[in-house]
Design an enzyme around this catalytic site. Structure first.
Site, PDB file in Angstrom:
ATOM      1  N   ASP A 262       0.819  -1.199   0.000  1.00  0.00           N
ATOM      2  CA  ASP A 262       0.000   0.000   0.000  1.00  0.00           C
ATOM      3  C   ASP A 262       0.861   1.259   0.000  1.00  0.00           C
ATOM      4  O   ASP A 262       0.640   2.193  -0.768  1.00  0.00           O
ATOM      5  CB  ASP A 262      -0.959   0.002   1.199  1.00  0.00           C
ATOM      6  CG  ASP A 262      -0.262  -0.419   2.493  1.00  0.00           C
ATOM      7  OD1 ASP A 262       0.988  -0.393   2.561  1.00  0.00           O
ATOM      8  OD2 ASP A 262      -0.963  -0.782   3.451  1.00  0.00           O
ATOM      9  N   ASN A 263       1.872   1.281   0.867  1.00  0.00           N
ATOM     10  CA  ASN A 263       2.762   2.428   0.935  1.00  0.00           C
ATOM     11  C   ASN A 263       3.563   2.591  -0.351  1.00  0.00           C
ATOM     12  O   ASN A 263       3.776   3.711  -0.840  1.00  0.00           O
ATOM     13  CB  ASN A 263       3.699   2.281   2.134  1.00  0.00           C
ATOM     14  CG  ASN A 263       4.522   3.519   2.388  1.00  0.00           C
ATOM     15  OD1 ASN A 263       5.548   3.746   1.761  1.00  0.00           O
ATOM     16  ND2 ASN A 263       4.075   4.334   3.321  1.00  0.00           N
TER      17      ASN A 263
END
Length: 435
Positions: A262-263
């Protein structure tokens, strides 16, 4: 050498002032953004762009029925829901089928069976949903998250507005939601996790995203376009306007080597396409079940070990942003420069720090910190979190192995991971709403 001590004291006070500036900015942002949540015009618009909601599932997470149901009841006229599981015997399927039967008017279907494109099980679980989604706008939301009915409409509002409406002057490529913990089990680890997420973490998360000089995204609930994701590869190297050669892996599968996919997706959209992120005025309500204090500790260790390979400088600075370490630096500086007793400084610092943290909680929750016995329990958890912050960091910084979802990984350069212990998967198949 007195001048060195003077310089160190001035730097210490300067650092303390920066932390307070960030803390107050986070508090102000929480007040201005989260205390009013207007209804979006898209909630009833016939021109609302289509959205595919992707929910990866595995097992019976806490509050799973309500979490998934929150996406079925979105006040938005044009969306589909794709619910994916890796195993045809997964217990989550019973709940999913009940919800599909309860809401027959919602376009929802189940996808069973993962496609192994890397070591990240969440990405493997999502790839087929990602490819089969009918719409370009994707909303990826974890199974332990619930959201308010107006969340999707308000998020699409932000994602689709013109660059001239954004403070950066650049198009928003990703809309995310600040995590807000809701405890369902009366246990110490869950209480400490709640105290962390709903105060210090939320405060700094909001402040960093308001300053917006770098990508900072937690992937509990993210909206982005598949067409944007298909132009990035996780290299974080800038692409041309029309995209560079698509040789090699692009899109969601390119992020399977990372544990914090996600990051990395957020960073890729930021750095490779020079686009930006934004927060809506909604929270990602994170249901926390039974969590021991040891579970909390090792969860924090895991993500510090991942982050140190992705953003080393920010990770090294993290202990110096914590309440106790920061106050110790400020107290020593004040004593050296102005002969102010630490015993006079500490109570003032602590009361002010607590007030800001609790005000952030109130803004996100929509109500004050619980009173009476619950208030003392929450405050006790807050103090335990603060005292554990430095020891957890020291444990985490000297190690590279983490455990996530029953698997053991070794974290490597840039946040990539290699699996140490692996299990076999079940055969793949697809079930639709009619099944």
């Amino acid at each position: 050498m007195d001048w060195l001590a003077d310089v160190a004291a001035v730097v210490g006070l300067g650092w303390y002032a920066v932390l307070w500036a960030l803390g107050l900015l986070g508090c102000r942002t929480a007040r201005s953004r989260y205390r009013t949540r207007p209804r979006s015009p898209l909630a009833s618009s016939s021109d609302a762009p289509g959205v595919s909601i992707l929910r990866p599932l595995k097992g019976l997470d806490t509050n799973l029925y309500e979490n998934i149901e929150s996406t079925f009841i979105q006040e938005y006229p044009n969306f589909e829901i794709l619910l994916s599981v890796a195993d045809e015997h997964d217990q989550a399927l019973v709940i999913v089928r009940d919800l599909i039967a309860k809401y027959p008017h919602v376009n929802a279907r189940i996808i069973i069976g993962e496609e192994t494109v890397g070591v990240n099980p969440k990405v493997n679980n999502l790839v087929r949903s990602y490819r089969e989604a009918a719409h370009d706008i994707l909303w990826v939301i974890d199974s332990n998250i619930s959201v308010a009915p107006g969340t999707l409409a308000r998020s699409v509002d932000i994602l689709t507005r013109s660059p001239s409406q954004n403070s950066s002057g650049k198009r928003v490529a990703l809309v995310h939601h600040v995590p807000f913990a809701i405890v369902h089990e009366n246990c110490l680890g869950a209480a400490v996790e709640q105290a962390f997420l709903n105060t210090n973490h939320a405060k700094m998360y909001l402040a960093i995203n308001t300053v917006a000089i770098e990508s900072c995204v937690v992937g509990k609930s993210n909206l982005y376009r598949r067409s944007d994701l298909e132009r990035v590869d996780g290299s974080l190297k800038p692409k041309t306007v029309n995209g560079d050669s698509l040789a090699g892996e692009h899109g969601l599968p390119a992020f399977a080597p990372f544990l914090a996919e996600d990051n990395m997706i957020a960073s890729a959209l930021w750095h490779e396409l020079d686009l930006r992120h934004d927060l809506s005025c909604d929270t990602a309500n994170n249901a926390i079940g039974r969590m021991s204090l040891a579970d909390y500790v090792w969860r924090r260790v895991r993500w510090i070990r991942v982050r140190k390979h992705m953003v080393l400088a920010a990770t090294i600075a993290e202990p110096f942003t914590e309440c106790l370490v920061a106050s110790s630096i400020a107290a020593a500086s004040l004593r050296h420069l102005f002969a102010i007793s630490p015993w006079a400084f500490f109570p003032i610092h602590l009361i002010a720090w607590l007030w800001v943290d609790f005000d952030v909680y109130e803004s996100l929750a929509g109500h004050p910190v619980p009173s009476g016995k619950c208030a003392w329990q929450f405050m006790s958890a807050w103090f335990i979190r603060e005292f554990l912050a430095l020891p957890i960091f020291l444990v985490a910084i000297f190690g590279n192995e983490v455990v996530w979802r029953g698997e053991k990984y070794r974290v490597m350069q840039a946040g990539r991971v290699t699996i140490i212990r692996m299990y076999r998967k079940e055969p793949r198949c697809i079930l639709t709403k009619d099944d």
